[in-house]
Design a protein around this motif. Structure first.
Motif, PDB file in Angstrom:
ATOM      1  N   ASN A   1       0.810  -1.212   0.000  1.00 50.61           N
ATOM      2  CA  ASN A   1       0.000   0.000   0.000  1.00 50.61           C
ATOM      3  C   ASN A   1       0.843   1.261   0.000  1.00 50.61           C
ATOM      4  O   ASN A   1       0.337   2.339  -0.307  1.00 50.61           O
ATOM      5  CB  ASN A   1      -0.921   0.007   1.219  1.00 50.61           C
ATOM      6  N   GLU A   2       2.136   1.157   0.339  1.00 49.02           N
ATOM      7  CA  GLU A   2       2.974   2.361   0.363  1.00 49.02           C
ATOM      8  C   GLU A   2       3.086   3.000  -1.019  1.00 49.02           C
ATOM      9  O   GLU A   2       3.396   4.182  -1.134  1.00 49.02           O
ATOM     10  CB  GLU A   2       4.360   2.056   0.937  1.00 49.02           C
TER      11      GLU A   2
ATOM     12  N   LYS B   1      -2.760   8.065  -1.225  1.00 46.32           N
ATOM     13  CA  LYS B   1      -3.423   8.115   0.071  1.00 46.32           C
ATOM     14  C   LYS B   1      -4.045   9.472   0.385  1.00 46.32           C
ATOM     15  O   LYS B   1      -4.657   9.628   1.429  1.00 46.32           O
ATOM     16  CB  LYS B   1      -2.448   7.714   1.177  1.00 46.32           C
TER      17      LYS B   1
ATOM     18  N   HIS C   1      -3.350  -4.910   5.478  1.00 41.19           N
ATOM     19  CA  HIS C   1      -2.833  -3.674   6.064  1.00 41.19           C
ATOM     20  C   HIS C   1      -3.706  -2.455   5.752  1.00 41.19           C
ATOM     21  O   HIS C   1      -3.287  -1.320   5.988  1.00 41.19           O
ATOM     22  CB  HIS C   1      -1.396  -3.439   5.568  1.00 41.19           C
TER      23      HIS C   1
ATOM     24  N   ASP D   1      -2.987   1.511   6.702  1.00 38.89           N
ATOM     25  CA  ASP D   1      -2.597   2.341   5.564  1.00 38.89           C
ATOM     26  C   ASP D   1      -3.678   3.300   5.082  1.00 38.89           C
ATOM     27  O   ASP D   1      -3.368   4.414   4.674  1.00 38.89           O
ATOM     28  CB  ASP D   1      -2.185   1.452   4.387  1.00 38.89           C
TER      29      ASP D   1
END
Length: 187
Positions: A4-5, A9, A166, A170
């Motif tokens: 997810n990084e 976001k 996650h 996240d």
């Protein structure tokens, strides 16, 4: 699978959706998006189980009018628990233009796909509608939830999948931020 990084976001690349009260019980949530992918690619993301899991939910069923189409949400705190399937049915499947389902938990969900010309080339204009009967305090939470999922759809169209175990670490903060934007927009 990328983590997810690598996913967006900030949730600000797409405008806010809207909630329209239809009657004393029902509210229609509407979100519009332009994706730099042809309608066939967006259709596949809406209907094919190996693609829906990248951005939305697990799916079982067939993308045919009258078929069952059940959903199992993945953005839950503990994927190790026995997750419920929410039963649904395909109301209309006109590939790659209209996708409408009913769902035991999420009411009626309709996606209208129109080919468009974007600066980067051919694309799809998506009008996403969800008619739900929920308490008033749930309306903007649902709108924020769809906002985040449709942002995840952008990532999936680019070949990246959400790392569901996650998601809460996240993306829940992203959901909180976009939910606050919906609250401020309504004020």
């Amino acid at each position: 699978m990328p983590g997810n990084e690598n996913l967006n976001k900030d949730m600000a690349r797409f405008g806010l959706g809207k909630a329209t009260r239809l009657d004393a019980d029902a509210v229609e949530l509407t979100l519009e998006r332009d994706y730099a992918a042809p309608p066939e690619a967006v259709w596949a993301m809406l209907t094919e189980p190996e693609k829906t899991v990248m951005w939305w939910a697990m799916v079982r069923g067939m993308p045919r009018t009258g078929s069952s189409f059940d959903l199992r949400w993945l953005n839950v705190k503990d994927l190790g628990t026995d997750l419920d399937w929410w039963y649904g049915r395909v109301i209309e499947a006109d590939a790659p233009h209209v996708w409408e389902i009913s769902n035991a938990m999420h009411g009626r969900i309709r996606a209208e796909l129109t080919p468009v010309r974007l600066p980067e080339g051919p694309g799809t204009h998506l009008v996403f509608r969800n008619v739900i009967s929920v308490p008033e305090e749930v309306v903007l939470r649902s709108l924020a939830g769809w906002h985040v999922h449709l942002d995840h759809l952008q990532e999936a169209l680019e070949g990246r999948s959400v790392d569901w175990p996650h998601w809460w670490e996240d993306f829940y903060p992203s959901w909180e931020t976009i939910h606050a934007a919906y609250l401020a927009d309504r004020a």
